[in-house]
Design a protein around this motif. Structure first.
Motif, PDB file in Angstrom:
ATOM      1  N   LEU A   4       0.846  -1.182   0.000  1.00 52.93           N
ATOM      2  CA  LEU A   4       0.000   0.000   0.000  1.00 52.93           C
ATOM      3  C   LEU A   4       0.889   1.242   0.000  1.00 52.93           C
ATOM      4  O   LEU A   4       1.945   1.253   0.635  1.00 52.93           O
ATOM      5  N   ASN A   5       0.463   2.286  -0.711  1.00 54.68           N
ATOM      6  CA  ASN A   5       1.234   3.531  -0.686  1.00 54.68           C
ATOM      7  C   ASN A   5       0.927   4.275   0.626  1.00 54.68           C
ATOM      8  O   ASN A   5       0.014   3.901   1.364  1.00 54.68           O
ATOM      9  N   PRO A   6       1.693   5.322   0.942  1.00 58.62           N
ATOM     10  CA  PRO A   6       1.502   6.029   2.224  1.00 58.62           C
ATOM     11  C   PRO A   6       0.074   6.518   2.452  1.00 58.62           C
ATOM     12  O   PRO A   6      -0.441   6.445   3.577  1.00 58.62           O
ATOM     13  N   LYS A   7      -0.578   6.985   1.397  1.00 60.64           N
ATOM     14  CA  LYS A   7      -1.958   7.453   1.532  1.00 60.64           C
ATOM     15  C   LYS A   7      -2.884   6.288   1.879  1.00 60.64           C
ATOM     16  O   LYS A   7      -3.766   6.411   2.741  1.00 60.64           O
ATOM     17  N   GLU A   8      -2.687   5.156   1.212  1.00 59.28           N
ATOM     18  CA  GLU A   8      -3.535   3.983   1.459  1.00 59.28           C
ATOM     19  C   GLU A   8      -3.307   3.393   2.847  1.00 59.28           C
ATOM     20  O   GLU A   8      -4.214   2.819   3.443  1.00 59.28           O
ATOM     21  N   ARG A  57      -1.085  -5.932  -0.583  1.00 57.12           N
ATOM     22  CA  ARG A  57      -2.186  -5.004  -0.842  1.00 57.12           C
ATOM     23  C   ARG A  57      -3.525  -5.626  -0.414  1.00 57.12           C
ATOM     24  O   ARG A  57      -4.551  -5.465  -1.071  1.00 57.12           O
ATOM     25  N   VAL A  58      -3.450  -6.341   0.690  1.00 56.45           N
ATOM     26  CA  VAL A  58      -4.649  -6.949   1.280  1.00 56.45           C
ATOM     27  C   VAL A  58      -4.786  -6.470   2.720  1.00 56.45           C
ATOM     28  O   VAL A  58      -3.844  -6.571   3.503  1.00 56.45           O
ATOM     29  N   VAL A  59      -5.943  -5.957   3.047  1.00 57.13           N
ATOM     30  CA  VAL A  59      -6.225  -5.482   4.406  1.00 57.13           C
ATOM     31  C   VAL A  59      -7.223  -6.446   5.052  1.00 57.13           C
ATOM     32  O   VAL A  59      -8.150  -6.929   4.399  1.00 57.13           O
ATOM     33  N   ILE A  60      -7.027  -6.739   6.334  1.00 53.44           N
ATOM     34  CA  ILE A  60      -7.956  -7.605   7.060  1.00 53.44           C
ATOM     35  C   ILE A  60      -8.872  -6.744   7.927  1.00 53.44           C
ATOM     36  O   ILE A  60      -8.405  -5.883   8.682  1.00 53.44           O
TER      37      ILE A  60
END
Length: 207
Positions: free
Chosen positions: A116-120, A153-156
């Motif tokens: 993920l980039n800093p914003k994400e 790039r996966v968020v739980i």
């Protein structure tokens, strides 16, 4: 009476352990092509030296995240990791020559992780966000690039409501998976429902 009860409990646990060991030895739950390569590793040093392992055996997943990780990785749990492209090429030719089917290989030398980039990454401050999958799962340092490629790039999320809110806020730009295995995909599509088969998962079996 107490001793007999404890003895029965021990016998039950030993029986379960044997079942799990037999499943592991027989590569229960793996597709035919992967089974052929893993079986060949036992008797063919040329093959075994070119296989680092399968993704499922190279990562350590905390129990509470097993369903989420197993669901979001899907077939890629069975991808075969090699040191480099030449080893992957050798194994692909092995499959062709023996008509064993197709599978995917992940050469350590060529895989570049995604994050993920800093914003994400600000998603970590959202209610119901439990973390980034690649940072909740561990592996040897040499496989970190592969882990990042698969889960960087996966968020739980705790639940589907939290996942939907996060996805909206970050314009559906990365994948979000809940503890129960429901997924909000990049672009907005959603995957979920009940699991048809209840059993011992590959990740749970390793644990």
């Amino acid at each position: 009476i107490w001793l007999n009860r404890e003895k029965r409990l021990l016998e039950g646990k030993n029986s379960r352990l044997k079942l799990l060991e037999d499943m592991k030895k027989g590569y229960e739950g793996f597709n035919k092509t992967v089974k052929e390569i893993l079986t060949a590793c036992r008797s063919n040093p040329e093959i075994s030296h070119k296989v680092c392992g399968i993704v499922a055996s190279l990562i350590q997943v905390p129990r509470e995240f097993e369903t989420a990780i197993e669901t979001v990785l899907g077939a890629s749990l069975q991808y075969i990791v090699t040191e480099d492209e030449e080893d992957a090429k050798y194994l692909i030719n092995f499959l062709k020559e023996n008509n064993y089917g197709r599978t995917t290989f992940l050469p350590v030398s060529s895989i570049r992780g995604r994050k993920l980039n800093p914003k994400e990454r600000k998603v970590l401050n959202e209610k119901g966000c439990l973390g980034i999958a690649s940072e909740l799962v561990t592996c040897e340092a040499k496989y970190q690039g592969i882990l990042n490629q698969l889960l960087g790039r996966v968020v739980i999320a705790e639940d589907l409501d939290a996942a939907i809110l996060m996805a909206r806020r970050f314009s559906y730009s990365f994948r979000i998976v809940t503890l129960k295995g429901d997924i909000v995909n990049p672009g907005g599509s959603m995957t979920g429902g009940s699991n048809a088969i209840k059993g011992i998962s590959i990740l749970g079996r390793n644990r």
